[in-house]
Design a protein around this motif. Structure first.
Motif, short mmCIF file in Angstrom:
data_model
loop_
_atom_site.label_atom_id
_atom_site.label_comp_id
_atom_site.label_asym_id
_atom_site.label_seq_id
_atom_site.Cartn_x
_atom_site.Cartn_y
_atom_site.Cartn_z
N LEU A 20 25.75 38.86 36.88
CA LEU A 20 26.72 38.00 36.23
C LEU A 20 27.24 36.96 37.21
CD1 LEU A 20 28.84 40.59 34.21
CD2 LEU A 20 26.67 39.51 33.59
N ALA A 21 27.57 35.80 36.68
CA ALA A 21 28.18 34.76 37.49
C ALA A 21 29.44 34.27 36.79
CB ALA A 21 27.22 33.60 37.70
N CYS A 22 30.38 33.80 37.57
CA CYS A 22 31.63 33.25 37.05
C CYS A 22 31.89 31.95 37.80
CB CYS A 22 32.76 34.25 37.26
SG CYS A 22 34.42 33.61 36.90
N ALA A 23 31.73 30.85 37.10
CA ALA A 23 31.94 29.53 37.71
C ALA A 23 33.38 29.10 37.53
CB ALA A 23 31.01 28.52 37.07
N ALA A 24 34.00 28.68 38.62
CA ALA A 24 35.40 28.27 38.60
C ALA A 24 35.53 26.77 38.79
CB ALA A 24 36.17 28.98 39.70
N SER A 25 36.42 26.17 38.03
CA SER A 25 36.68 24.74 38.18
C SER A 25 37.72 24.52 39.26
CB SER A 25 37.19 24.15 36.87
OG SER A 25 38.45 24.72 36.56
N GLY A 26 37.80 23.30 39.74
CA GLY A 26 38.82 22.96 40.71
C GLY A 26 38.42 23.28 42.15
N ARG A 27 39.29 22.90 43.06
CA ARG A 27 39.00 23.07 44.48
C ARG A 27 39.81 24.18 45.10
NH1 ARG A 27 40.10 17.01 46.37
NH2 ARG A 27 41.81 17.33 44.89
N THR A 28 40.45 25.02 44.25
CA THR A 28 41.33 26.05 44.78
C THR A 28 40.77 27.45 44.63
OG1 THR A 28 42.51 26.16 42.67
CG2 THR A 28 43.38 24.65 44.36
N PHE A 29 39.48 27.56 44.28
CA PHE A 29 38.86 28.87 44.07
C PHE A 29 39.09 29.78 45.26
CE2 PHE A 29 35.98 31.90 42.38
CZ PHE A 29 35.10 32.30 43.39
N ARG A 30 39.02 29.23 46.46
CA ARG A 30 39.13 30.03 47.69
C ARG A 30 40.53 30.60 47.87
NH1 ARG A 30 41.80 26.84 51.33
NH2 ARG A 30 41.91 24.62 50.79
N LEU A 31 41.49 30.14 47.07
CA LEU A 31 42.87 30.60 47.20
C LEU A 31 43.17 31.78 46.27
CD1 LEU A 31 44.76 27.19 47.39
CD2 LEU A 31 43.92 28.63 49.27
N TYR A 32 42.15 32.23 45.50
CA TYR A 32 42.35 33.31 44.54
C TYR A 32 41.53 34.54 44.92
CZ TYR A 32 44.27 29.71 41.46
OH TYR A 32 45.02 28.70 40.92
N ALA A 33 42.19 35.69 44.88
CA ALA A 33 41.42 36.92 44.80
C ALA A 33 40.79 36.96 43.41
CB ALA A 33 42.32 38.13 45.03
N MET A 34 39.63 37.57 43.32
CA MET A 34 38.91 37.55 42.05
C MET A 34 38.55 38.96 41.60
SD MET A 34 38.72 34.35 41.22
CE MET A 34 37.54 34.46 39.87
N GLY A 35 38.47 39.14 40.31
CA GLY A 35 38.12 40.45 39.79
C GLY A 35 37.19 40.36 38.60
N TRP A 36 36.50 41.46 38.35
CA TRP A 36 35.70 41.65 37.13
C TRP A 36 36.33 42.80 36.34
CZ3 TRP A 36 32.06 38.48 35.30
CH2 TRP A 36 31.39 37.63 36.18
N PHE A 37 36.40 42.60 35.04
CA PHE A 37 36.88 43.60 34.11
C PHE A 37 35.88 43.71 32.97
CE2 PHE A 37 41.27 44.27 35.60
CZ PHE A 37 41.37 43.23 36.51
N ARG A 38 35.99 44.76 32.19
CA ARG A 38 35.13 44.90 31.03
C ARG A 38 35.88 45.59 29.90
NH1 ARG A 38 30.73 49.35 33.35
NH2 ARG A 38 32.12 51.18 33.31
N GLN A 39 35.41 45.30 28.69
CA GLN A 39 36.01 45.92 27.51
C GLN A 39 34.91 46.30 26.54
OE1 GLN A 39 39.07 43.61 25.53
NE2 GLN A 39 39.91 45.46 24.60
N ALA A 40 34.80 47.59 26.29
CA ALA A 40 33.83 48.11 25.34
C ALA A 40 34.47 48.16 23.95
CB ALA A 40 33.37 49.49 25.78
N PRO A 41 33.66 48.17 22.90
CA PRO A 41 34.21 48.22 21.54
C PRO A 41 35.12 49.42 21.35
CG PRO A 41 31.88 47.72 21.49
CD PRO A 41 32.20 48.06 22.91
#
Length: 118
Positions: A20-41
């Motif tokens: 999976l990939a997650c593309a971020a807009s803007g120039r501040t991506f490096r200032l955010y911790a990032m996470g993956w979550f999921r939701q099953a039915p």
């Protein structure tokens, strides 16, 4: 503010892999911790993995530890989730989220469907 767009989901057989990939807009991506979550039915959204601002620190849910790998490329404003040895119970909509190091995930993507067949 940052906008997030996930991609890479799909249908895969048990034991297979997806990235999976997650593309971020803007120039501040490096200032955010990032996470993956999921939701099953029929289930609540659950934490999958987290990565620190520079990628040095990662955390995983016990259910994916040893099978999934979170990574980021700050030069490309992109977050990744490499998923190996997939199981049917990994079937869910996967979301990426950005945390401005406040302890709260303030921004979310729209999600990408992952379906693992047995």
């Amino acid at each position: 503010q940052v906008q997030l767009v996930e991609s890479g989901g799909g249908l895969v057989q048990a034991g297979g892999s997806l990235r999976l990939a997650c593309a971020a807009s803007g120039r501040t991506f490096r200032l955010y911790a990032m996470g993956w979550f999921r939701q099953a039915p029929g289930k609540e959204r659950e934490f999958v993995a987290r990565i620190s601002l520079n990628g040095a620190i990662t955390n995983y849910a016990d259910s994916v530890k040893g099978r999934f790998t979170i990574s980021r490329d700050n030069a490309k404003n992109t977050l990744y989730l490499q998923m190996n040895s997939l199981k049917p119970e990994d079937t869910a909509v996967y979301f990426c989220a950005a945390d401005p190091v406040s302890g709260n995930y303030a921004y979310w993507g729209q999600g990408t469907q992952v379906t693992v067949s047995s």
